[in-house]
Design a protein around this motif. Sequence first.
Motif, PDB file in Angstrom:
ATOM      1  N   CYS A   1      -4.520  13.576   1.605  1.00  0.00           N
ATOM      2  CA  CYS A   1      -4.895  12.965   0.259  1.00  0.00           C
ATOM      3  C   CYS A   1      -6.440  13.510  -0.112  1.00  0.00           C
TER       4      CYS A   1
ATOM      5  N   CYS B   1      -8.440   9.534   0.092  1.00  0.00           N
ATOM      6  CA  CYS B   1      -8.931   9.178   1.551  1.00  0.00           C
ATOM      7  C   CYS B   1      -8.872  10.117   2.808  1.00  0.00           C
TER       8      CYS B   1
ATOM      9  N   CYS C   1      -0.410   8.546  -2.507  1.00  0.00           N
ATOM     10  CA  CYS C   1      -0.767   8.312  -1.030  1.00  0.00           C
ATOM     11  C   CYS C   1      -0.373   6.882  -0.651  1.00  0.00           C
TER      12      CYS C   1
ATOM     13  N   CYS D   1      -3.853   4.984   0.701  1.00  0.00           N
ATOM     14  CA  CYS D   1      -4.748   4.376  -0.290  1.00  0.00           C
ATOM     15  C   CYS D   1      -4.219   3.959  -1.683  1.00  0.00           C
TER      16      CYS D   1
HETATM   17 ZN   LIG Z   1      -5.006   8.571   0.296  1.00  0.00          ZN
END
Ligand SMILES: [Zn+2]
Length: 356
Positions: free
Chosen positions: A146, A149, A158, A161
């Motif tokens: 991601c 994060c 994601c 997050c």
């Molecule tokens: Zn993420």
Amino acid sequence: MTGRARPAVVVAATPTPNGDLHVGHMAGPYLSGDVYARYLRANGRPVIYTTCTDDSQSYVVSTAHRLGTTPEQLVETSTAKIERSLRAMGTLMVGLPPIDDRYRRTVLDHVADLHAAGRFRSRAVRLPYAENAGRFLYDGLVSGTCPVCLVGSCGGACENCGHPNNFDELIDPKYTIDPSDPVVYRVQTILVLPMEEYRDRLISYYASHAPRWRPHAKQLIGELLARPLPDVPVTFPGTWGIAAPFPETPGQVLYPWIEAMPASMYATWWAAGQVGQGGSATDHHWRADHDAELVYFHGFDNVYHWGLVDLVMLLAHGDKYTTPESNVCNEFYDLDGEKFSTSRNHLIWSAGSTWR
Ligand SMILES: [Zn+2]
């Protein structure tokens, strides 16, 4: 009480038919949505509580490959399992609507209206492409890191997050079906929904609605609004899903998340018909002049989709449709520190399943 009892439409997140529901699904959107629907009904309100399988998701393709079956067969067996689980729970849902010609017509009419109104934009974007398979990668077909994060994530959004990753944003992308297949980037012209164009209306909407949201979801919306809002793919060069009907994108399919709003309208229409509240227009219960209270129940991983993308899909129709009064968002159950997940084959299935 005098006058008309205000109708309500309660929608639980659309389950992907790549396996049965697990306890995270059941305890999350489906049970809590049912509790709210029963509360409204006990207060004399006409309530439609519904959902709809999202058969076009790429996770159907990746899971089918892992299980050694076809996407079509996986959809059929999983839909039967999901329906059995919802029935075993005893929810107010009257079943799952068939994904049939009326479903597809509802989706196509919905996007055709937006296309005719000039709501989509043509964009040349860089997309990950599995060289040996000869396939463009998105959502469940791609995994990587991601960009927000830095935790492992699939494409699209994601789960950790909640932030989106579109097009070429996922770091170090791999083809989930064959991680050894070299991934390169190719430029394709697709249609997108430009969410940034809706910023003023979104800010106004969240100012009046987000105070009722749960803190984690509210925080994510604040983070999303703090940066330019992304373009959401409307079409994608793929083969699984509904063929995109636009002259600009021959050979592409509709991006599966674009189906969620017309799918929910169709599911509402179908469920209403089962309980004698049906109307002729598929979107009848969602029209602003119907004045239904609309509430969604979904997991944190769907805040970006149900809380932002789908809201823009409704706003893009002008004042035609109602907008949700609340998004009730559940957190994940953990199993040894990881989210319960059908795609990871965590084997704590619902009561309607056969234990394996
Ligand atoms: Zn993420």
